[in-house]
Scaffold this motif. Structure first.
Motif, PDB file in Angstrom:
ATOM      1  N   ALA A  12       0.824  -1.220   0.000  1.00 37.48           N
ATOM      2  CA  ALA A  12       0.000   0.000   0.000  1.00 37.48           C
ATOM      3  C   ALA A  12       0.857   1.268   0.000  1.00 37.48           C
ATOM      4  CB  ALA A  12      -0.947  -0.009   1.197  1.00 37.48           C
ATOM      5  N   ASP A  13       1.931   1.280   0.785  1.00 30.32           N
ATOM      6  CA  ASP A  13       2.747   2.501   0.847  1.00 30.32           C
ATOM      7  C   ASP A  13       3.382   2.810  -0.508  1.00 30.32           C
ATOM      8  OD1 ASP A  13       2.068   2.702   3.456  1.00 30.32           O
ATOM      9  OD2 ASP A  13       4.008   2.078   4.272  1.00 30.32           O
ATOM     10  N   ASP A  43       1.154   7.176  -6.516  1.00 29.99           N
ATOM     11  CA  ASP A  43       0.024   8.078  -6.751  1.00 29.99           C
ATOM     12  C   ASP A  43       0.340   9.495  -6.261  1.00 29.99           C
ATOM     13  OD1 ASP A  43      -2.571   8.490  -7.790  1.00 29.99           O
ATOM     14  OD2 ASP A  43      -3.482   8.253  -5.814  1.00 29.99           O
ATOM     15  N   ALA A  44       1.244   9.618  -5.281  1.00 30.40           N
ATOM     16  CA  ALA A  44       1.634  10.959  -4.810  1.00 30.40           C
ATOM     17  C   ALA A  44       2.354  11.713  -5.924  1.00 30.40           C
ATOM     18  CB  ALA A  44       2.527  10.845  -3.577  1.00 30.40           C
ATOM     19  N   ALA A  75      -2.273  10.680  -4.114  1.00 34.25           N
ATOM     20  CA  ALA A  75      -1.706   9.929  -2.985  1.00 34.25           C
ATOM     21  C   ALA A  75      -2.731   9.104  -2.204  1.00 34.25           C
ATOM     22  CB  ALA A  75      -0.952  10.875  -2.040  1.00 34.25           C
ATOM     23  N   ASP A  76      -3.699   8.515  -2.920  1.00 33.70           N
ATOM     24  CA  ASP A  76      -4.657   7.664  -2.193  1.00 33.70           C
ATOM     25  C   ASP A  76      -4.774   6.244  -2.763  1.00 33.70           C
ATOM     26  OD1 ASP A  76      -6.011   8.104  -4.554  1.00 33.70           O
ATOM     27  OD2 ASP A  76      -7.838   8.896  -3.627  1.00 33.70           O
ATOM     28  N   HIS A  77      -3.973   5.907  -3.762  1.00 33.26           N
ATOM     29  CA  HIS A  77      -4.212   4.614  -4.411  1.00 33.26           C
ATOM     30  C   HIS A  77      -3.928   3.433  -3.485  1.00 33.26           C
ATOM     31  CE1 HIS A  77      -5.213   1.990  -7.634  1.00 33.26           C
ATOM     32  NE2 HIS A  77      -4.038   1.400  -7.620  1.00 33.26           N
ATOM     33  N   GLY A  78      -2.859   3.531  -2.693  1.00 34.17           N
ATOM     34  CA  GLY A  78      -2.559   2.441  -1.765  1.00 34.17           C
ATOM     35  C   GLY A  78      -3.648   2.264  -0.728  1.00 34.17           C
ATOM     36  N   SER A  79      -4.112   3.372  -0.159  1.00 35.17           N
ATOM     37  CA  SER A  79      -5.179   3.245   0.849  1.00 35.17           C
ATOM     38  C   SER A  79      -6.479   2.793   0.197  1.00 35.17           C
ATOM     39  CB  SER A  79      -5.354   4.539   1.644  1.00 35.17           C
ATOM     40  OG  SER A  79      -5.455   5.629   0.790  1.00 35.17           O
ATOM     41  N   ASN A  80      -6.738   3.230  -1.039  1.00 36.39           N
ATOM     42  CA  ASN A  80      -7.941   2.744  -1.737  1.00 36.39           C
ATOM     43  C   ASN A  80      -7.903   1.232  -1.926  1.00 36.39           C
ATOM     44  OD1 ASN A  80      -9.118   5.253  -2.034  1.00 36.39           O
ATOM     45  ND2 ASN A  80      -8.366   5.594  -4.124  1.00 36.39           N
ATOM     46  N   THR A 140       0.766   4.184  -2.858  1.00 38.57           N
ATOM     47  CA  THR A 140       0.430   5.571  -2.507  1.00 38.57           C
ATOM     48  C   THR A 140       1.546   6.524  -2.924  1.00 38.57           C
ATOM     49  OG1 THR A 140      -1.208   5.126  -0.821  1.00 38.57           O
ATOM     50  CG2 THR A 140       0.115   7.103  -0.500  1.00 38.57           C
ATOM     51  N   GLU A 141       2.805   6.076  -2.786  1.00 42.47           N
ATOM     52  CA  GLU A 141       3.922   6.921  -3.255  1.00 42.47           C
ATOM     53  C   GLU A 141       3.835   7.157  -4.755  1.00 42.47           C
ATOM     54  OE1 GLU A 141       7.780   5.350  -2.102  1.00 42.47           O
ATOM     55  OE2 GLU A 141       7.041   5.297  -0.035  1.00 42.47           O
TER      56      GLU A 141
END
Ligand code: ADP
Ligand code: MG
Length: 205
Positions: free
Chosen positions: A22-23, A29-30, A35-40, A26-27
């Motif tokens: 996930a991290d 996507d940042a 910056a939300d793809h990992g949490s999504n 998100t990196e």
């Protein structure tokens, strides 16, 4: 033959991979998104894991349609409906069979990927999840391991591309030089499939 349990294990392996990575997602996507793809992906596939633990869908197709429904209801943004459509349409294409062949799964995934392209209006080279999924689906009927390699290669090949769809496209040329997060997560989905097949003793046609 691939049975219902195989599909449940594929979804569980995907949830584990999305959680683990996930991290990194998100990196990615940042750099070219919000910056939300990992949490999504973590939230969505964790919900899929939970529902498959509670309900016991009886067929491969119903495992994937249930998973797709839960991705759509738990993930906002572009990726929820796109991944949800991929799994729902693939599940629908598998029909009511108790077990399916690798070739049937390949055909069904082809229908799922076509539905993603229709929903999002993207094509190969637009720097989206399709750049990992299309090459994987082309070879998955013959080899799960080759599909994993094709998805990984496709995801890496998004680095020099300019994004033409989704949030990253707003950056224009500044999207060049970064891997597309959705292509990276799609490589995880295909990797989890190969991992599940490997754990079942190969499974390549
Ligand atoms: P959002 O862009 O709404 O924040 P996510 O960050 O979860 O959603 O997902 C972004 C990913 O979704 C992108 O990296 C890309 O792979 C994929 N994507 C976005 N738009 C499209 C589209 N129109 N077609 C295919 N994939 C898309
Ligand atoms: Mg995002």
């Amino acid at each position: 033959m691939l049975d219902t349990d195989f599909f449940r294990r594929w979804m569980a392996a995907t949830a584990a991979a999305m959680d683990r990575e996930a991290d990194r997602l998100t990196e990615l996507d940042a750099a070219i998104g919000d910056a939300d793809h990992g949490s999504n992906m973590r939230r969505g596939f964790s919900a899929v894991g939970d529902v498959l633990g509670k309900e016991a869908p009886a067929t491969p197709g119903s495992v994937l349609t249930l998973a797709g429904r839960h991705l759509i209801s738990t993930v906002g943004g572009a990726s929820g409906p796109l991944y949800g459509t991929l799994l729902r349409r693939t599940g629908k294409a598998l029909g009511d069979a108790q077990e399916v062949t690798q070739e049937q799964l390949a055909e069904a995934l082809g229908a799922g990927v076509t539905a993603v392209a229709e929903l999002g209006g993207a094509k190969a080279g637009d720097k989206t999840m399709l750049d990992a999924l299309l090459p994987a689906v082309a070879v998955v009927g013959a080899s799960f391991d080759r599909a994993r390699e094709a998805a990984l290669a496709g995801a890496l090949e998004t680095v020099p591309l300019q994004a033409r769809k989704g949030r990253a496209s707003y950056l224009g040329e500044r999207s060049i030089g970064h891997q597309d997060p959705g292509a990276a997560s799609s490589a995880l989905l295909v990797g989890a499939l190969a991992e599940t097949a490997g754990a079942s003793g190969g499974g390549d046609a």
